[in-house]
Design a protein around this motif. Structure first.
Motif, mmCIF file in Angstrom:
data_model
loop_
_atom_site.group_PDB
_atom_site.id
_atom_site.type_symbol
_atom_site.label_atom_id
_atom_site.label_comp_id
_atom_site.label_asym_id
_atom_site.label_seq_id
_atom_site.Cartn_x
_atom_site.Cartn_y
_atom_site.Cartn_z
ATOM 1 N N GLY A 109 0.821 -1.203 0.000
ATOM 2 C CA GLY A 109 0.000 0.000 0.000
ATOM 3 C C GLY A 109 0.855 1.252 0.000
ATOM 4 O O GLY A 109 0.671 2.174 -0.808
ATOM 5 N N VAL A 117 1.184 3.912 -3.050
ATOM 6 C CA VAL A 117 0.843 5.335 -2.930
ATOM 7 C C VAL A 117 2.034 6.190 -3.359
ATOM 8 O O VAL A 117 1.883 7.188 -4.080
ATOM 9 N N VAL A 135 2.277 6.248 -7.180
ATOM 10 C CA VAL A 135 1.281 7.145 -7.760
ATOM 11 C C VAL A 135 1.694 8.599 -7.542
ATOM 12 O O VAL A 135 1.648 9.422 -8.460
ATOM 13 N N ILE A 181 2.489 11.359 -10.452
ATOM 14 C CA ILE A 181 1.760 12.630 -10.534
ATOM 15 C C ILE A 181 2.736 13.801 -10.499
ATOM 16 O O ILE A 181 2.624 14.771 -11.263
ATOM 17 N N LEU A 225 -0.061 9.413 -17.690
ATOM 18 C CA LEU A 225 -1.401 9.346 -17.117
ATOM 19 C C LEU A 225 -1.856 7.896 -17.036
ATOM 20 O O LEU A 225 -2.340 7.426 -15.998
ATOM 21 N N MET A 234 -2.220 2.524 -9.825
ATOM 22 C CA MET A 234 -3.337 2.400 -8.878
ATOM 23 C C MET A 234 -3.998 1.030 -9.006
ATOM 24 O O MET A 234 -4.256 0.352 -8.010
ATOM 25 N N VAL A 243 -4.161 -1.604 -5.942
ATOM 26 C CA VAL A 243 -5.461 -2.017 -5.410
ATOM 27 C C VAL A 243 -5.717 -3.491 -5.751
ATOM 28 O O VAL A 243 -6.185 -4.266 -4.911
ATOM 29 N N ARG A 284 -8.373 13.442 -11.030
ATOM 30 C CA ARG A 284 -7.299 12.520 -10.729
ATOM 31 C C ARG A 284 -7.001 12.483 -9.230
ATOM 32 O O ARG A 284 -6.753 11.452 -8.653
ATOM 33 N N TRP A 331 -9.408 10.393 -7.495
ATOM 34 C CA TRP A 331 -9.067 8.998 -7.699
ATOM 35 C C TRP A 331 -7.984 8.517 -6.736
ATOM 36 O O TRP A 331 -8.109 7.491 -6.116
ATOM 37 N N SER A 332 -6.929 9.314 -6.684
ATOM 38 C CA SER A 332 -5.812 8.865 -5.864
ATOM 39 C C SER A 332 -6.200 8.837 -4.385
ATOM 40 O O SER A 332 -5.793 7.935 -3.652
ATOM 41 N N ALA A 340 -8.114 5.693 -3.845
ATOM 42 C CA ALA A 340 -7.239 4.521 -3.814
ATOM 43 C C ALA A 340 -6.522 4.430 -2.474
ATOM 44 O O ALA A 340 -6.418 3.366 -1.870
ATOM 45 N N LEU A 341 -6.069 5.596 -2.015
ATOM 46 C CA LEU A 341 -5.346 5.636 -0.757
ATOM 47 C C LEU A 341 -6.240 5.162 0.399
ATOM 48 O O LEU A 341 -5.840 4.339 1.217
#
Lengths: 458, 275
Positions: free
Chosen positions: A191, A195, A198, A202, A221, A228, A232, B6, B9-10, B13-14
């Motif tokens: 996890g 994170v 991601v 970004i 993108l 993600m 997940v 976005r 979304w993140s 997910a978090l």
């Protein structure tokens, strides 16, 4: 710099997910193919030993009439087969408890004890045969040897065997819990790294946007969304496989082992009927012990056998309601024991019939017991012996019928066990290739996203 | 526009990840006595030979057992408190004591509220008669004799109802020590309860009474633990196994009941199971 960070986090995500998935797979493997089946085999040690002693006392009870019940030869063959099963179970126990001194000692003690038991049992049979003892009138010398044998069995062998079975459950539980908490720790890593991945993607996206004034970078993108999905997805897979593993253990293995214990105790309990008939001096004790073992198998509040018969009849009639379980009477704790509340709670939908069958077969055993003791009290030993040998008759006896019903229910839980393990494996399976492929795609996307910008920069 | 979506979304997910991780962790957060630094153990304070307060100190077989078990679980900071039979469940459930080692018989009903480690000994119901009694050699010989039982006990019921023996009188006294007094004074012919309890009384006055030594029930003395503490239950079982293997249990049985003529069992009892 940021692109490197992205690559590093993707590799980290891949690494932590691989390790955690590996731990989850190992956990399933140990439970499903190693410790689990071994624990089940160890549980059967008690059954095999109890059956040996049951066969011996039946042979003594039959005396010169070798055609009583399903016959002496059948009893002798049964004894040998249980002897073999006991050996097999001991081997399994030895391998499961390797390295644990307390348990290794117990395995050795049972091994030695079986030798001593066999000697005493053979002596009792020989003396009884030599004396030509008629049915139900065991030769006093033979009885003395048998008392020693059964005492050895009940104070030395059976308790240790039972404890070995419990220990193997404990080993399974510890393995399972340690595995689950290792996976839980792994989940935190997956996890966290997910994170971070991601976030890095970004950040890279934002940087490129500011630096090169592009609206957005499509490959990056897609990579962000991909990271993600990967995080997940792996998390969900681990979670669901852990759930299946717990189901396999609780509703599969644990339930099957508890019911196997019920079968083993019932085996010993029905042999108490024969012991009650051959030993006048300890007949009261054997009757009391019979009641106590019965209460372990299926408990209803009753201080005498007569009350117990009545209560058990009600249980089998009232099922799927369990008498006393609604808590309306504070003095009535409910229907407990191996076949009581816990057996019902471990049932999966649609399995009620199997338990109903077991309860009704158990009641049949008790009905016969009532007949047996009534005959014995009236002094009709012959009739009592007939009832007794009928109870354990291989084809028509209520006891084998009960064991068959019980085995049917045990098989349902065993299926639940293997199914649970399979479902757990299945939940993890797609990620065996999904994870490396996913990680490669992410890396490729990052490269595609960054390369033209690098060229522009130069 | 893009940006906002976005971020949503993140965040989603978090949150999802965090929830899953938390749910996975909470399952193993159950407290167990095996991790405790200190233990409060309830023992009897009025049962000679098992748990008795003597000069401000608790002594007896159960007391020694309690110490041994705690020590083998790796806990040295142990406080013993006296509990009566009636208080055992309540004090364990309320957490006033962590463990109970107090002639605590394992029964199916109690198992719905208490998790039992052990049994550490299987006592048997037996009969104590005066030393000069020579006509009682088995439970059936109690026909026509008087029997005393402690209040709230059903040990004598097993003789009368369970075995259908016709005793001349069934006396109830407020406690077993009162029964023993009556036996000594000839007011009653026999006292029947767990043989370890009888042995404890007998050890105080070995010449006054004798055992019939015809045990007829199993009383499984368990170690009462908070309901559901499987890890502690398994640790207790391991400790008890060890005590029988290295003969500590045997030595303790001799120490407390050696002179009573009680036939003690020196091999490990069949455990009850932790679930």
């Amino acid at each position: 710099m940021l692109s490197l960070l992205c690559v590093a986090t993707i590799v980290g995500l891949f690494g932590s997910a691989t390790v955690t998935l590996g731990q989850a797979r190992d956990g399933l493997d140990v439970l499903g193919r190693d410790a689990g089946p071994q624990a089940m085999a160890t549980t059967e040690l008690y059954l095999a030993l109890a059956d040996m002693d049951a066969r011996v006392v039946n042979i003594l009870l039959m005396g010169t009439d070798h055609d009583l019940g399903s016959g002496r030869e059948e009893s002798e063959a049964g004894y040998e087969s249980s002897r073999g099963q006991a050996n097999e179970a001991l081997l399994q126990a030895a391998s499961l408890t390797e390295g644990d001194t307390v348990e290794e000692y117990n395995v050795q003690a049972v091994l030695d004890g079986i030798g001593a038991y066999e000697q005493l049992a053979a002596e009792a049979r020989l003396l009884n045969d030599e004396a030509g003892a008629p049915p139900g009138e065991v030769d006093p010398e033979a009885l003395r040897s048998y008392r020693q044998a059964t005492r050895l069995m009940h104070t030395e062998l059976l308790p240790k065997a039972f404890n070995l079975g419990l220990d193997s459950s404990a080993i399974v539980r510890t393995n399972h819990e340690e595995g689950q908490s290792a996976v839980a720790m792994g989940l935190v890593w997956v996890g966290g790294v997910g994170v971070a991945t991601v976030a890095a993607l970004i950040a890279l996206q934002l940087y490129l946007r500011v630096r090169f004034r592009r609206r957005f970078n499509a490959p990056l993108l897609v990579a962000t969304v991909g990271a993600m999905v990967l995080t997940v997805g792996v998390t969900l897979a681990l979670n669901s496989s852990g759930g299946h593993q717990s189901e396999a253990k609780d509703e599969g293995l644990d339930a099957a082992m508890a019911l196997a214990r019920a079968g083993a105790i019932t085996t010993d309990m029905q042999a108490d009927q024969s012991r009650y008939l051959i030993d006048d001096v300890f007949a009261d004790n054997y009757q009391q012990v019979y009641l106590e073992r019965s209460q372990q198998v299926l408990f209803r509040p009753a201080s005498t056998l007569e009350d117990y018969y009545a209560e058990i009849g009600e249980v089998s009639e009232a099922f799927p309601e369990l008498p006393g379980s609604d808590g309306s009477d504070s003095r009535d704790p409910g229907t407990l024991g191996y076949l009581g509340q816990s057996a019902q709670e471990a049932l999966l939908p649609g399995q009620e019939d199997a338990l109903a069958e077991v309860l009704s077969a158990y009641n049949d055993v008790q009905v016969e017991d009532q007949r047996l003791r009534a005959a014995a009290r009236d002094g009709d030993l012959e009739a009592a012996i007939d009832v007794r040998m009928g109870v354990s008759h291989t084809e028509e006896g209520v006891f084998p019928a009960y064991m068959d019903a019980l085995d049917g229910l045990i098989d349902l839980h065993r299926e639940e066990f293997t199914d649970g393990i399979d479902r757990g494996d299945a939940a993890l399976a797609p990620w065996t290739w999904g994870l490396p492929v996913g990680a490669l795609i992410l890396l490729t996307l990052v490269v595609i996203g960054v390369r033209p910008r690098l060229a522009e920069y130069r | 526009m893009w940006f906002g979506r976005r971020r949503a979304w993140s965040v989603a997910a978090l949150v999802a990840t965090a929830t899953l991780v938390l749910s996975a962790c909470s399952a193993e957060d159950e407290k167990s006595l095996v991790d405790a630094d200190s233990l409060t153990i309830g023992v009897k304070a009025d049962q000679p030979g098992l748990g008795l307060e003597e000069g401000g100190e608790l002594v007896g077989f159960d007391v020694d057992m309690a110490h041994e078990i705690a020590e083998r679980m790796g806990i040295t900071d142990v406080e013993l408190v006296g509990v009566t039979s009636a208080e055992r469940e309540d004090k364990l459930i309320s957490g006033e004591v962590d463990m109970v080692v107090a002639t605590y018989s394992i029964t199916p009903a109690r198992k719905t509220e208490v998790t039992f480690g052990g049994p550490y000994y299987v006592a048997k119901q037996d009969i104590l008669v005066r030393a000069d009694e020579n006509e009682v050699s088995g439970v059936r010989d109690l026909a026509g004799r008087s029997v005393c039982q402690g209040e709230g006990s059903n040990s004598a019921l097993r003789i009368t109802d369970g075995l259908g023996i016709d005793v001349s009188e069934l006396q109830e006294a407020e406690s077993y020590s009162a029964c023993i007094e009556r036996l000594a004074e000839g007011e009653v012919d026999a006292v029947s309860t767990d043989n370890l309890i009888l042995a404890g009384f007998l050890a105080e006055d070995p010449d006054a009474f004798q055992f019939v030594n015809n045990p007829f029930t199993d009383e499984k003395y368990g170690v009462g633990l908070p309901y559901g503490d499987v890890a502690a239950c398994e640790a207790v079982n391991k400790a008890v196994s060890e005590m029988y293997q290295d003969e500590t249990a045997s030595v303790l049985l001799d120490e407390w009941f050696g002179e009573t003529g009680l036939e003690v069992v020196r091999s490990v009892p069949q455990f009850e199971g932790c679930d």
